[in-house]
Scaffold this motif. Structure first.
Motif, short mmCIF file in Angstrom:
data_model
loop_
_atom_site.label_atom_id
_atom_site.label_comp_id
_atom_site.label_asym_id
_atom_site.label_seq_id
_atom_site.Cartn_x
_atom_site.Cartn_y
_atom_site.Cartn_z
N ALA A 88 43.03 20.98 -42.84
CA ALA A 88 44.32 20.39 -42.46
C ALA A 88 44.15 19.16 -41.58
O ALA A 88 45.13 18.43 -41.34
N CYS A 89 42.94 18.92 -41.10
CA CYS A 89 42.69 17.75 -40.24
C CYS A 89 42.50 16.46 -41.03
O CYS A 89 42.33 15.38 -40.42
N LEU A 90 42.51 16.53 -42.35
CA LEU A 90 42.30 15.32 -43.15
C LEU A 90 43.34 14.26 -42.80
O LEU A 90 44.54 14.53 -42.76
N SER A 91 42.87 13.05 -42.56
CA SER A 91 43.79 11.95 -42.26
C SER A 91 43.84 10.93 -43.39
O SER A 91 44.73 10.08 -43.41
N GLU A 92 42.92 11.02 -44.32
CA GLU A 92 42.89 10.09 -45.45
C GLU A 92 42.44 10.84 -46.69
O GLU A 92 41.43 11.53 -46.69
N GLY A 93 43.20 10.68 -47.76
CA GLY A 93 42.87 11.35 -49.00
C GLY A 93 43.57 12.69 -49.14
O GLY A 93 44.24 13.17 -48.21
N ARG A 94 43.40 13.31 -50.30
CA ARG A 94 44.06 14.58 -50.60
C ARG A 94 43.04 15.60 -51.10
O ARG A 94 42.15 15.26 -51.87
N LEU A 95 43.22 16.82 -50.68
CA LEU A 95 42.35 17.91 -51.09
C LEU A 95 43.18 19.07 -51.59
O LEU A 95 44.13 19.51 -50.94
N GLY A 101 43.35 33.13 -55.75
CA GLY A 101 44.21 32.35 -56.63
C GLY A 101 45.24 31.51 -55.91
O GLY A 101 46.07 30.85 -56.54
N GLU A 102 45.20 31.50 -54.58
CA GLU A 102 46.13 30.66 -53.81
C GLU A 102 45.74 29.19 -53.93
O GLU A 102 44.55 28.85 -54.08
N ARG A 103 46.71 28.32 -53.84
CA ARG A 103 46.47 26.88 -53.86
C ARG A 103 46.97 26.28 -52.55
O ARG A 103 48.11 26.51 -52.15
N HIS A 104 46.10 25.53 -51.91
CA HIS A 104 46.46 24.84 -50.67
C HIS A 104 46.23 23.35 -50.87
O HIS A 104 45.16 22.95 -51.34
N ASP A 105 47.23 22.55 -50.54
CA ASP A 105 47.10 21.10 -50.65
C ASP A 105 47.12 20.48 -49.27
O ASP A 105 48.00 20.79 -48.45
N PHE A 106 46.16 19.61 -49.03
CA PHE A 106 46.02 18.95 -47.73
C PHE A 106 46.02 17.44 -47.93
O PHE A 106 45.55 16.93 -48.94
N GLY A 107 46.49 16.71 -46.91
CA GLY A 107 46.52 15.27 -46.98
C GLY A 107 47.72 14.78 -47.75
O GLY A 107 48.51 15.56 -48.29
N SER A 108 47.86 13.46 -47.80
CA SER A 108 49.06 12.91 -48.44
C SER A 108 48.79 11.74 -49.37
O SER A 108 49.52 11.53 -50.33
N ALA A 109 47.78 10.94 -49.10
CA ALA A 109 47.54 9.75 -49.92
C ALA A 109 46.06 9.39 -49.90
O ALA A 109 45.37 9.69 -48.93
N GLY A 110 45.63 8.76 -50.97
CA GLY A 110 44.24 8.31 -51.02
C GLY A 110 43.42 9.09 -52.04
O GLY A 110 43.98 9.77 -52.91
#
Length: 386
Positions: free
Chosen positions: A18-25, A32-41
């Motif tokens: 969750a600390c990502l500041s650049e890019g998306r993971l 089977g859970e999906r977690h999306d982190f980041g917003s752009a890049g």
């Protein structure tokens, strides 16, 4: 049910993502859970196969993350994509990317003491990487058997780009040079190219497997010695060393550069091709270990441009030119990955297990990411007597 300790490590792992500041993971869990982190890049995706990956990262940081991949605890559509995202966000990932204090001391002791490049230690370290079998390397290197960065021009395939790299070195040492010492001659690719242009190369290697291969391919057109660089003698019109200095180790840099000075005739030129880290990152890099130094190249240590210049100065030499082409190494690593994947069935037929293949795949992908992002570079540095 997931044990409490594992649930806590899982939470810590997700908090780090969750600390990502650049890019998306995108992270897909074993449940089977999906977690999306980041917003752009740039985008990357990780499939967690076992939450043991979280304990590996908690204990050994980025080294543990690589070890977890080799063990099959996670997968990704693009390992280079994952590595690029991690490198881009390295300062934000902080403690999650670093081993604990005790592990840092332990890893540093292993790198600096147990894997020191004394004569005996250097031979052991080199055998660990290069003597896994000529057959293995033949399956995925190009026909020149070159295991260093190529130099691409538009339209080049890997083999032509490797020849272009050799030709640039030969051009820089000069057309009238006849006697060349190559420190770390590998399987004889440069020596063969030099022989075709009328040069006589004395090549040094401490890998018996490489010497046997180079002797057979050159058939007397060059002299290949099974000899440590510290034991070399004589004077040569030029000295060439292609991605060997990385294996010398910090403690022995003065010895290596003094050898260059002693072996180089007055008025001659030495050309080193070296993998480097940025000057600004060198101090931090030199104080810690990483996956490649711990698992791929035991005893290895990269220099920076400034440390090359300083070691040359202390040895009585000077840098006269520095040509950087790091993006070409990213392309070289990608070409090697493709060839490795194509050769995977034949590599397995040699008796190499899935962990062996995963370790090589991971190493080549993270190297491609490092060079593409400028976290590592490759240079051809020219030295002369001061």
């Amino acid at each position: 049910m997931i044990p409490f300790a594992t649930r806590r490590l899982k939470r810590d792992f997700l908090d780090a993502c969750a600390c990502l500041s650049e890019g998306r993971l995108r992270l897909i869990t074993p449940e089977g859970e999906r977690h999306d982190f980041g917003s752009a890049g740039p985008e990357a995706e990780i499939h967690i196969n076992d939450w043991a990956v979280a304990s590996a990262v908690a204990a050994r940081g980025d080294i543990g993350f690589g070890e977890a991949y080799v063990a099959g605890l996670w997968d990704a559509p693009s390992i280079e994509g994952v590595a690029s995202l991690a490198l881009t966000n390295l300062s934000r990932l902080g403690p999650a990317a670093s081993p604990g204090a005790f592990q840092r001391l332990k890893l540093r002791a292993i790198d600096r003491v147990l894997r020191a490049n004394s004569r005996r230690g250097a031979s052991r370290n080199i055998r660990a990487h290069y003597d896994v079998g000529n057959e293995f390397y033949q399956l995925w290197l190009d026909r020149t058997m070159t295991y260093s960065s190529a130099l691409y021009a538009p339209g080049d395939d890997l083999e032509r780009a490797q020849a272009r790299k050799y030709d640039r070195i030969l051009d820089r040492i000069g057309p009238s040079v006849e006697r060349v010492l190559e420190v770390g001659c590998g399987w004889g690719g440069f020596a063969e190219r030099a022989a075709e242009s009328g040069r006589h190369v004395t090549g040094l290697t401490i890998s018996p497997a490489q010497k046997g291969y180079a002797d057979a391919r050159l058939d007397g057109r060059a002299e290949i010695r099974l000899q440590d660089y510290r034991d070399a003698g004589g004077r040569f019109d030029a000295v060439v060393s292609i991605e060997m200095v990385e294996a010398v180790g910090l403690r022995y840099w003065p010895t290596y550069f003094a050898m260059l000075r002693e072996r180089l005739a007055p008025g001659g030129r030495a050309v080193l091709q070296a993998i480097t880290v940025p000057d600004a990152n060198f101090e931090g890099y030199s104080r810690r270990s990483d996956y490649i130094r711990h698992h791929t190249f035991p005893g290895g240590m990269l220099l920076s441009d400034a440390s090359i210049a300083e070691q040359a100065r202390l040895a009585g030499m000077k840098v006269t030119d520095n040509f950087a082409f790091g993006s070409h190494y990213a392309d070289t690593c990608r070409a090697w990955v493709e060839r490795l994947e194509a050769a995977a069935p034949r590599i397995r037929a040699l008796g190499r297990g899935e962990g062996f293949l995963r370790s090589w795949r991971y190493y080549l992908h993270i190297c491609a990411a490092s060079f593409a992002l400028g976290r590592a570079d490759v240079v051809q540095v020219e030295l002369a007597h001061a």
